[in-house]
Structure formats: C-alpha cells, structure tokens
Scaffold this active site. Structure first.
Site, short mmCIF file in Angstrom:
data_model
loop_
_atom_site.label_atom_id
_atom_site.label_comp_id
_atom_site.label_asym_id
_atom_site.label_seq_id
_atom_site.Cartn_x
_atom_site.Cartn_y
_atom_site.Cartn_z
N ASP A 110 -75.39 32.35 71.55
CA ASP A 110 -74.32 31.64 70.83
C ASP A 110 -73.00 32.33 71.14
OD1 ASP A 110 -73.30 29.77 68.70
OD2 ASP A 110 -72.79 31.68 67.76
N GLU A 192 -74.90 27.22 75.37
CA GLU A 192 -74.30 25.99 74.88
C GLU A 192 -73.47 25.34 75.98
OE1 GLU A 192 -72.88 26.74 70.46
OE2 GLU A 192 -72.49 28.49 71.73
N ASP A 275 -74.52 33.37 63.27
CA ASP A 275 -74.51 33.31 64.73
C ASP A 275 -75.91 33.50 65.32
OD1 ASP A 275 -71.80 32.88 64.63
OD2 ASP A 275 -71.26 34.97 65.02
#
Length: 296
Positions: A110, A192, A275
């Site tokens: 992340d 991501e 997170d």
C-alpha cells in the site's frame, strides 16, 4: 547574397519564415556509439573522438557492481552529459530477462504519504523524514524566490535537484527491501494501479502540494524493474475501497476507517493499522488477479 545572409540570421535566431528551428544547448547531452567512444573498463578509462581530435585515457569512476554490469551487458550508444559542473557518461546496458517464477502467494504494498509503503506482512516505511525534507526545501525555495537576488538565484540553482535525489534514494532503498523480502519468501508483489489518481482525488489547497510531490510512480517503477531482475511476479490491482474493506471478513464501509492510522471493522470487530489492512486487501486481489490471468 543579401537573401542568404538574412536566412542565416533567421536560422541563428531560431526561426525561418515563421517556422521554429530546433536548437541545442552547448552543454546538451552528446550521444556516442562504439565507433567514436571506446571503453577500457579494467583501466577505468575511456577514449572519445572530439572535434579537436581523439581524447585518450579519460578516467571515470563507478561502483564495483556498476563496473561488473558495464563489462557484461553494455550495448549500444553512450551519452556524455554535463551537469552541475560535473561530466557524466551514461551507458546503455541490456540485461537479459529472467523467467518469472510462479509465486507462492503475494505480498501486498500500500503506497501512501504518511507511510511511503506498508506491506501485508505488517512492515511500514514511514514518510516522516522525506516529508520533512520536502517541507524544508519548499520553504527555502519560497524564501529565496521572494528575495530574488543573484545570490538567491545561485542557491536555487545549486539546490534544484537535491530534494529529487533524496526522494529517489529513499525509494530505491524501500524498493530493494520489498523485492529482497519477496525473493526470500518466494512471493510475488501486488501493487495498486494508481494511474490518474491526481485527477481523481479532490483535496483542499494545502494538501495538493503534498499529493503532487508524492513520487508513487517512481517507487512503483523501481519495484518493477528490481523485481524483473530477480524473476519476481508483479501484478497491479484496482485500489478501489482497499482502505475501507476489512481484510478479515470483506465488509466494506467508510466507517471502518476511523482515522488515517486506525482501522476497525464495524461488522466483525477486526482491528489493524489502516495501511497494513489495505496492503492485505491488495495482496488478496493480487492472488485473485494472478489466478484469473494464469488459469489453464
């Protein structure tokens, strides 16, 4: 004769009958191929053809790892670059692709601002030091630009790439740590897909500077090429709701995210650093995406 002289003056000024003529700086990068630049890697010298003749035994420096890569994989042209009073010789190295091994699960990453990177195994890389450096440089630039003196402009020129170098070094270190751990555990890396995030996210004006200085693309690129060298699978997943979804039960609710750091599921009561929870969701999506894309 007068027309020819006028045309020459127009070329020198950069325009010919309204058309822009491309011009190059005197200290712009100069490309050389193997016919006009030769490397003596063991002696750490190069020989370069110039308009003044051949320049021999020009010494260069590099780390032991860089010299090894240069000796084994250099291919194509080299670029001679002058920057900040120093000469750099940038060589192209063509490294063979390593076959990507089948991953034993995925480590999710992340990417953020408060924590530059948080992984699904619970490790967080804080962005506090990097953000402090950026804030200090931003304030210094503001004061020097407001002053506007020759000495202030000279200082601005000297410091213009210092922040970028610090950020790049930080991202290199983080990327290497993530790839090394994935290689040790035999896992792949799930990231991501943040393309276009600056256009999608709406923030207050004071927060926009922080968002636009966030070098998530660079960190992702560093992870990508380091993973390719090690034969590690990398997959990009949809980041939607990863910060609001419970990695334990899958429940999605905005209320799950209590604040920047705290996550507590309103359905099952699971609690974790926000997170790290998001990184676990990214890891799960990475496994699903890999299974779908590599189904027999």
């Amino acid at each position: 004769m007068e027309r020819t002289a006028a045309a020459c003056e127009a070329v020198e000024s950069g325009h010919v009958r309204g058309k822009v003529v491309l011009t190059f700086r005197a200290d712009a990068a100069q490309p050389f191929d193997d016919r006009c630049l030769s490397w003596q890697i063991d002696a750490r010298t190069v020989s370069i053809w110039s308009v003044a003749g051949r320049l021999k035994n020009l010494r260069f420096t590099a780390s032991a790892e860089q010299l090894k890569t240069l000796s084994a994989h250099r291919k194509g042209e080299s670029d001679l670059l002058y920057r900040d009073g120093m000469w750099f010789l940038i060589a192209t190295c063509d490294l063979p692709d390593r076959p990507v091994r089948v991953p034993d699960g995925f480590v999710g990453v992340d990417l953020g601002i408060v924590n530059i990177a948080a992984t699904s195994d619970g490790i967080r890389r804080s962005g506090k030091a990097l953000n402090a450096v950026r804030h200090r440089h931003r304030e210094l630039r503001r004061r020097l630009q407001a002053k506007g003196t020759k000495s202030a402009k000279r200082l601005l020129k000297l410091r213009r790439r210092k922040e970028a170098r610090f950020a790049a070094d930080t991202n290199h270190v983080i990327a290497k740590q993530i790839v090394t751990e994935a290689e040790r555990t035999g896992q792949g890396i799930a990231l991501e897909d943040l393309q276009g995030i600056r256009d999608r996210v709406r923030l207050r004006k004071p927060q926009r500077v922080t968002l636009h200085s966030w070098s998530f693309h660079q960190l992702g690129a560093f992870i990508g090429y380091k993973a390719a060298r090690a034969g590690i699978a990398v997959i990009h997943v949809d980041p939607a709701f990863t910060s609001q979804q419970c990695s334990s039960c899958g429940h999605v609710d905005r209320k799950n995210r209590l604040d920047q750091a705290c996550f507590s599921c309103t359905s099952c009561g699971f609690a974790e650093h926000a997170d790290v929870n998001a990184a676990r969701n990214i890891a799960a999506r990475g496994e699903t995406g890999w299974a779908v894309s590599h189904a027999a």
